[in-house]
Design a protein around this motif. Structure first.
Motif, PDB file in Angstrom:
ATOM      1  N   ILE A  94       0.850  -1.200   0.000  1.00 38.75           N
ATOM      2  CA  ILE A  94       0.000   0.000   0.000  1.00 38.75           C
ATOM      3  C   ILE A  94       0.882   1.245   0.000  1.00 38.75           C
ATOM      4  O   ILE A  94       0.669   2.179  -0.779  1.00 38.75           O
ATOM      5  CB  ILE A  94      -0.958  -0.004   1.211  1.00 38.75           C
ATOM      6  N   LYS A  95       1.897   1.246   0.854  1.00 39.97           N
ATOM      7  CA  LYS A  95       2.809   2.388   0.946  1.00 39.97           C
ATOM      8  C   LYS A  95       3.513   2.646  -0.382  1.00 39.97           C
ATOM      9  O   LYS A  95       3.689   3.797  -0.786  1.00 39.97           O
ATOM     10  CB  LYS A  95       3.840   2.127   2.044  1.00 39.97           C
ATOM     11  N   ASP A  96       3.894   1.567  -1.080  1.00 43.44           N
ATOM     12  CA  ASP A  96       4.571   1.682  -2.382  1.00 43.44           C
ATOM     13  C   ASP A  96       3.590   1.852  -3.532  1.00 43.44           C
ATOM     14  O   ASP A  96       3.988   1.819  -4.702  1.00 43.44           O
ATOM     15  CB  ASP A  96       5.449   0.452  -2.636  1.00 43.44           C
ATOM     16  N   ARG A  97       2.295   1.966  -3.218  1.00 42.88           N
ATOM     17  CA  ARG A  97       1.226   2.177  -4.202  1.00 42.88           C
ATOM     18  C   ARG A  97       1.096   1.042  -5.211  1.00 42.88           C
ATOM     19  O   ARG A  97       0.693   1.244  -6.349  1.00 42.88           O
ATOM     20  CB  ARG A  97       1.385   3.512  -4.901  1.00 42.88           C
ATOM     21  N   LYS A  98       1.450  -0.165  -4.772  1.00 47.41           N
ATOM     22  CA  LYS A  98       1.259  -1.346  -5.614  1.00 47.41           C
ATOM     23  C   LYS A  98      -0.188  -1.812  -5.554  1.00 47.41           C
ATOM     24  O   LYS A  98      -0.699  -2.397  -6.503  1.00 47.41           O
ATOM     25  CB  LYS A  98       2.193  -2.473  -5.172  1.00 47.41           C
ATOM     26  N   ILE A  99      -0.833  -1.558  -4.408  1.00 45.71           N
ATOM     27  CA  ILE A  99      -2.255  -1.853  -4.236  1.00 45.71           C
ATOM     28  C   ILE A  99      -2.884  -0.667  -3.511  1.00 45.71           C
ATOM     29  O   ILE A  99      -2.187   0.077  -2.818  1.00 45.71           O
ATOM     30  CB  ILE A  99      -2.508  -3.172  -3.449  1.00 45.71           C
ATOM     31  N   PRO A 100      -4.199  -0.474  -3.669  1.00 45.63           N
ATOM     32  CA  PRO A 100      -4.848   0.634  -2.956  1.00 45.63           C
ATOM     33  C   PRO A 100      -4.955   0.316  -1.469  1.00 45.63           C
ATOM     34  O   PRO A 100      -4.842  -0.850  -1.064  1.00 45.63           O
ATOM     35  CB  PRO A 100      -6.230   0.689  -3.601  1.00 45.63           C
ATOM     36  N   PRO A 101      -5.178   1.324  -0.626  1.00 49.46           N
ATOM     37  CA  PRO A 101      -5.415   1.045   0.797  1.00 49.46           C
ATOM     38  C   PRO A 101      -6.539   0.024   0.945  1.00 49.46           C
ATOM     39  O   PRO A 101      -7.620   0.191   0.368  1.00 49.46           O
ATOM     40  CB  PRO A 101      -5.810   2.405   1.367  1.00 49.46           C
ATOM     41  N   THR A 102      -6.259  -1.044   1.656  1.00 49.92           N
ATOM     42  CA  THR A 102      -7.155  -2.199   1.734  1.00 49.92           C
ATOM     43  C   THR A 102      -7.238  -2.707   3.161  1.00 49.92           C
ATOM     44  O   THR A 102      -6.228  -2.778   3.862  1.00 49.92           O
ATOM     45  CB  THR A 102      -6.618  -3.331   0.821  1.00 49.92           C
ATOM     46  N   VAL A 103      -8.437  -3.062   3.590  1.00 47.76           N
ATOM     47  CA  VAL A 103      -8.635  -3.718   4.877  1.00 47.76           C
ATOM     48  C   VAL A 103      -8.416  -5.210   4.655  1.00 47.76           C
ATOM     49  O   VAL A 103      -8.961  -5.787   3.714  1.00 47.76           O
ATOM     50  CB  VAL A 103     -10.061  -3.461   5.419  1.00 47.76           C
ATOM     51  N   ILE A 104      -7.607  -5.839   5.508  1.00 47.98           N
ATOM     52  CA  ILE A 104      -7.329  -7.263   5.388  1.00 47.98           C
ATOM     53  C   ILE A 104      -7.880  -7.966   6.619  1.00 47.98           C
ATOM     54  O   ILE A 104      -7.530  -7.618   7.746  1.00 47.98           O
ATOM     55  CB  ILE A 104      -5.811  -7.553   5.288  1.00 47.98           C
ATOM     56  N   VAL A 105      -8.748  -8.943   6.400  1.00 51.73           N
ATOM     57  CA  VAL A 105      -9.330  -9.729   7.491  1.00 51.73           C
ATOM     58  C   VAL A 105      -8.735 -11.129   7.420  1.00 51.73           C
ATOM     59  O   VAL A 105      -8.902 -11.833   6.427  1.00 51.73           O
ATOM     60  CB  VAL A 105     -10.870  -9.786   7.381  1.00 51.73           C
ATOM     61  N   PHE A 106      -8.015 -11.499   8.470  1.00 48.22           N
ATOM     62  CA  PHE A 106      -7.411 -12.826   8.562  1.00 48.22           C
ATOM     63  C   PHE A 106      -8.318 -13.695   9.424  1.00 48.22           C
ATOM     64  O   PHE A 106      -8.333 -13.560  10.647  1.00 48.22           O
ATOM     65  CB  PHE A 106      -6.021 -12.754   9.203  1.00 48.22           C
ATOM     66  N   LEU A 107      -9.102 -14.560   8.778  1.00 47.81           N
ATOM     67  CA  LEU A 107      -9.970 -15.454   9.535  1.00 47.81           C
ATOM     68  C   LEU A 107      -9.105 -16.546  10.158  1.00 47.81           C
ATOM     69  O   LEU A 107      -8.274 -17.151   9.490  1.00 47.81           O
ATOM     70  CB  LEU A 107     -11.031 -16.073   8.635  1.00 47.81           C
ATOM     71  N   ASP A 108      -9.311 -16.806  11.446  1.00 47.42           N
ATOM     72  CA  ASP A 108      -8.443 -17.761  12.117  1.00 47.42           C
ATOM     73  C   ASP A 108      -9.079 -18.201  13.422  1.00 47.42           C
ATOM     74  O   ASP A 108      -9.564 -17.382  14.189  1.00 47.42           O
ATOM     75  CB  ASP A 108      -7.089 -17.115  12.401  1.00 47.42           C
ATOM     76  N   ASP A 109      -9.066 -19.513  13.649  1.00 48.59           N
ATOM     77  CA  ASP A 109      -9.558 -20.007  14.934  1.00 48.59           C
ATOM     78  C   ASP A 109      -8.417 -20.462  15.829  1.00 48.59           C
ATOM     79  O   ASP A 109      -8.641 -20.964  16.924  1.00 48.59           O
ATOM     80  CB  ASP A 109     -10.576 -21.136  14.738  1.00 48.59           C
ATOM     81  N   GLY A 110      -7.178 -20.314  15.367  1.00 48.20           N
ATOM     82  CA  GLY A 110      -6.023 -20.656  16.177  1.00 48.20           C
ATOM     83  C   GLY A 110      -5.747 -22.137  16.303  1.00 48.20           C
ATOM     84  O   GLY A 110      -4.955 -22.562  17.126  1.00 48.20           O
ATOM     85  N   LYS A 111      -6.409 -22.959  15.492  1.00 45.20           N
ATOM     86  CA  LYS A 111      -6.220 -24.405  15.568  1.00 45.20           C
ATOM     87  C   LYS A 111      -5.668 -24.911  14.251  1.00 45.20           C
ATOM     88  O   LYS A 111      -6.222 -24.661  13.203  1.00 45.20           O
ATOM     89  CB  LYS A 111      -7.543 -25.097  15.867  1.00 45.20           C
ATOM     90  N   ARG A 112      -4.589 -25.674  14.312  1.00 43.41           N
ATOM     91  CA  ARG A 112      -3.967 -26.192  13.087  1.00 43.41           C
ATOM     92  C   ARG A 112      -4.863 -27.194  12.360  1.00 43.41           C
ATOM     93  O   ARG A 112      -4.863 -27.258  11.145  1.00 43.41           O
ATOM     94  CB  ARG A 112      -2.640 -26.884  13.408  1.00 43.41           C
ATOM     95  N   GLU A 113      -5.635 -27.974  13.098  1.00 41.30           N
ATOM     96  CA  GLU A 113      -6.358 -29.081  12.473  1.00 41.30           C
ATOM     97  C   GLU A 113      -7.717 -28.693  11.896  1.00 41.30           C
ATOM     98  O   GLU A 113      -8.380 -29.505  11.290  1.00 41.30           O
ATOM     99  CB  GLU A 113      -6.543 -30.219  13.483  1.00 41.30           C
ATOM    100  N   SER A 114      -8.144 -27.477  12.099  1.00 42.41           N
ATOM    101  CA  SER A 114      -9.480 -27.121  11.645  1.00 42.41           C
ATOM    102  C   SER A 114      -9.430 -26.189  10.441  1.00 42.41           C
ATOM    103  O   SER A 114      -8.403 -25.640  10.099  1.00 42.41           O
ATOM    104  CB  SER A 114     -10.258 -26.457  12.786  1.00 42.41           C
ATOM    105  N   GLY A 115     -10.564 -26.053   9.819  1.00 44.05           N
ATOM    106  CA  GLY A 115     -10.701 -25.126   8.705  1.00 44.05           C
ATOM    107  C   GLY A 115     -12.062 -24.472   8.790  1.00 44.05           C
ATOM    108  O   GLY A 115     -12.940 -24.956   9.489  1.00 44.05           O
TER     109      GLY A 115
END
Length: 101
Positions: free
Chosen positions: A63-84
């Motif tokens: 974003i800072k280098d203007r390669k992509i526009p300012p974007t909100v990123i949501v990282f979905l995660d339950d903290g468990k390796r075995e689940s999806g």
């Protein structure tokens, strides 16, 4: 930290859904503006939240280098390796590649 830990209650899953969110600096300047949102469905696979800061930093620099526009990123995660978060098998997925480097 570039990411903030959040959670919402999902009636469909009957559970709290944990996620981390990166909010671009431009949002802090003008929170009334609309921003694109990327949902990072992979989460961190149970890795420590610090790994998400590494990923968020790549988006931040892009974003800072203007390669992509300012974007909100949501990282979905339950903290468990075995689940999806998908209860079904995906045979084919179309992904638009974003080069962050």
């Amino acid at each position: 930290s570039l990411v903030v830990n959040q959670s919402i209650v999902s009636n469909a899953l009957n559970d709290n859904i944990h996620f981390y969110i990166y909010i671009p600096d431009a949002y802090k300047i003008d929170s009334t503006r609309s921003f694109p949102v990327v949902y990072w469905l992979h989460g961190s696979g149970g890795w420590p939240p610090g790994i998400l800061n590494v990923l968020a930093n790549r988006f931040h620099l892009a974003i800072k280098d203007r390669k992509i526009p300012p974007t909100v990123i949501v990282f979905l995660d339950d903290g468990k390796r075995e689940s999806g978060l998908t209860p079904f098998k995906l045979d084919k997925v179309s992904i638009k590649k974003i080069n962050l480097i």
